[in-house]
Design a protein around this motif. Structure first.
Motif, PDB file in Angstrom:
ATOM      1  N   GLU A 108      43.791  46.651  42.996  1.00 56.05           N
ATOM      2  CA  GLU A 108      43.830  47.189  44.369  1.00 56.05           C
ATOM      3  C   GLU A 108      42.790  48.274  44.636  1.00 56.05           C
ATOM      4  OE1 GLU A 108      47.028  49.531  45.752  1.00 56.05           O
ATOM      5  OE2 GLU A 108      46.767  51.045  44.193  1.00 56.05           O
ATOM      6  N   ASN A 109      42.275  48.926  43.577  1.00 55.00           N
ATOM      7  CA  ASN A 109      41.287  49.996  43.768  1.00 55.00           C
ATOM      8  C   ASN A 109      39.909  49.624  43.212  1.00 55.00           C
ATOM      9  OD1 ASN A 109      44.062  51.609  42.589  1.00 55.00           O
ATOM     10  ND2 ASN A 109      43.341  52.137  44.627  1.00 55.00           N
ATOM     11  N   ALA A 110      39.718  48.346  42.944  1.00 56.33           N
ATOM     12  CA  ALA A 110      38.530  47.955  42.164  1.00 56.33           C
ATOM     13  C   ALA A 110      37.216  48.099  42.917  1.00 56.33           C
ATOM     14  CB  ALA A 110      38.696  46.521  41.659  1.00 56.33           C
ATOM     15  N   ALA A 111      37.222  47.927  44.241  1.00 54.42           N
ATOM     16  CA  ALA A 111      35.981  48.039  45.010  1.00 54.42           C
ATOM     17  C   ALA A 111      35.910  49.416  45.680  1.00 54.42           C
ATOM     18  CB  ALA A 111      35.900  46.925  46.055  1.00 54.42           C
ATOM     19  N   GLY A 112      35.082  50.285  45.139  1.00 52.88           N
ATOM     20  CA  GLY A 112      34.908  51.614  45.728  1.00 52.88           C
ATOM     21  C   GLY A 112      36.178  52.448  45.769  1.00 52.88           C
ATOM     22  N   GLY A 113      37.157  52.128  44.952  1.00 51.61           N
ATOM     23  CA  GLY A 113      38.395  52.906  44.912  1.00 51.61           C
ATOM     24  C   GLY A 113      39.472  52.396  45.856  1.00 51.61           C
ATOM     25  N   LYS A 114      39.070  51.574  46.824  1.00 54.98           N
ATOM     26  CA  LYS A 114      40.059  51.083  47.799  1.00 54.98           C
ATOM     27  C   LYS A 114      39.798  49.620  48.112  1.00 54.98           C
ATOM     28  CE  LYS A 114      41.323  55.219  50.381  1.00 54.98           C
ATOM     29  NZ  LYS A 114      41.399  55.795  51.722  1.00 54.98           N
TER      30      LYS A 114
END
Ligand SMILES: [Fe+2]
Ligand SMILES: [Fe+2]
Length: 252
Positions: A39-45
């Motif tokens: 859930e946070n893999a792309a840019g943290g969000k």
């Protein structure tokens, strides 16, 4: 059936340590299946196509999600068609994507489920009611739930609620690994939170200065991912046949 479940992968630092450490974890544990919370893999969000592809290429088989599932609008382009991505099942009917998936490994079918807690979380359908309906099918050999929640009580209660009815309940979302990993007395493997995979010296993945500033000034503050310094990988190893669960923590 041997599974590695990796806690919330946060941004580029999370993907970096994953890429560096996963080969040695595979060598050590020889897992049949690798699941990660994305859930946070792309840019943290959220999650976009490029990052999803990168994670699958790194060796992840299945990505579970959480409250940040919709943060990258791009997800609407691919969540419906990709059976390797599972979002919380307790969204209203008609929500894109699926709350479960089934994978076949060595002739056995594993049912992987994702649910969001509703205590200090967005008000979705009751996870206890939803899981009852989801487990009311018989065409699987093993089952694992990623219960993405804030309150420890809600997650522990879910573990006991499913004790003996599911092979494993692993908690995610708080980004801090708990030390209560155990086999519940009817055979269900359980941990309240797997922890996160990303920066080691931030606050749940965010630059500590940003979070401290917010707590001190009480003003709205932009949160940036901590990109400097060491990284951590938190996961659990689950052997569903011998009913054993071990925590994994790597720092680099
Ligand atoms: Fe998270
Ligand atoms: Fe979350």
């Amino acid at each position: 059936m041997k599974i590695i479940f990796i806690g919330d992968i946060v941004g580029k630092p999370g993907r970096k340590i994953l890429k560096n450490k996963l080969p040695s974890l595979i060598e050590k544990y020889s897992p049949d299946l690798i699941i990660a919370n994305g859930e946070n893999a792309a840019g943290g969000k959220g999650l976009n196509q490029r990052v999803a592809d990168e994670l699958f290429e790194s060796g992840i088989d299945i990505l579970t999600m959480g409250n940040h599932v919709w943060d990258k609008k791009e997800i609407f382009n691919f969540i419906q068609g990709d059976k390797r991505i599972v979002r919380p099942a307790n969204y209203p009917k008609g929500t894109p994507g699926s709350g479960f998936t089934k994978v076949e490994v060595n002739g056995k079918i594993i049912l992987i489920l994702n649910l969001s807690g509703i205590v200090y979380m967005p008000p979705l359908d009751c996870p206890f009611k939803v899981i009852d309906e989801m487990l009311n099918v018989d065409d699987y050999d093993y089952s694992l739930l990623d219960f993405h929640g804030e309150a420890t009580s809600e997650k522990i209660a879910m573990g006991w609620y499913l004790n003996g009815k599911i092979d494993a309940v692993v908690g995610t979302h708080t980004h801090v690994q708990t030390s209560d990993y155990r086999r519940l007395d009817k055979g269900t493997l359980y941990i309240t939170d797997v922890g996160m995979t990303g920066p080691y010296n931030g606050v749940l993945g965010v630059k500590k200065e940003d979070v401290i500033k917010k707590f001190v000034t009480k003003m709205p503050t932009r949160f940036n991912i901590e990109t400097d310094g060491p990284k951590q990988l938190n996961a659990v190893y689950l052997d569903l046949n011998s009913e054993k669960i071990y925590p994994i923590k790597e720092i680099e």
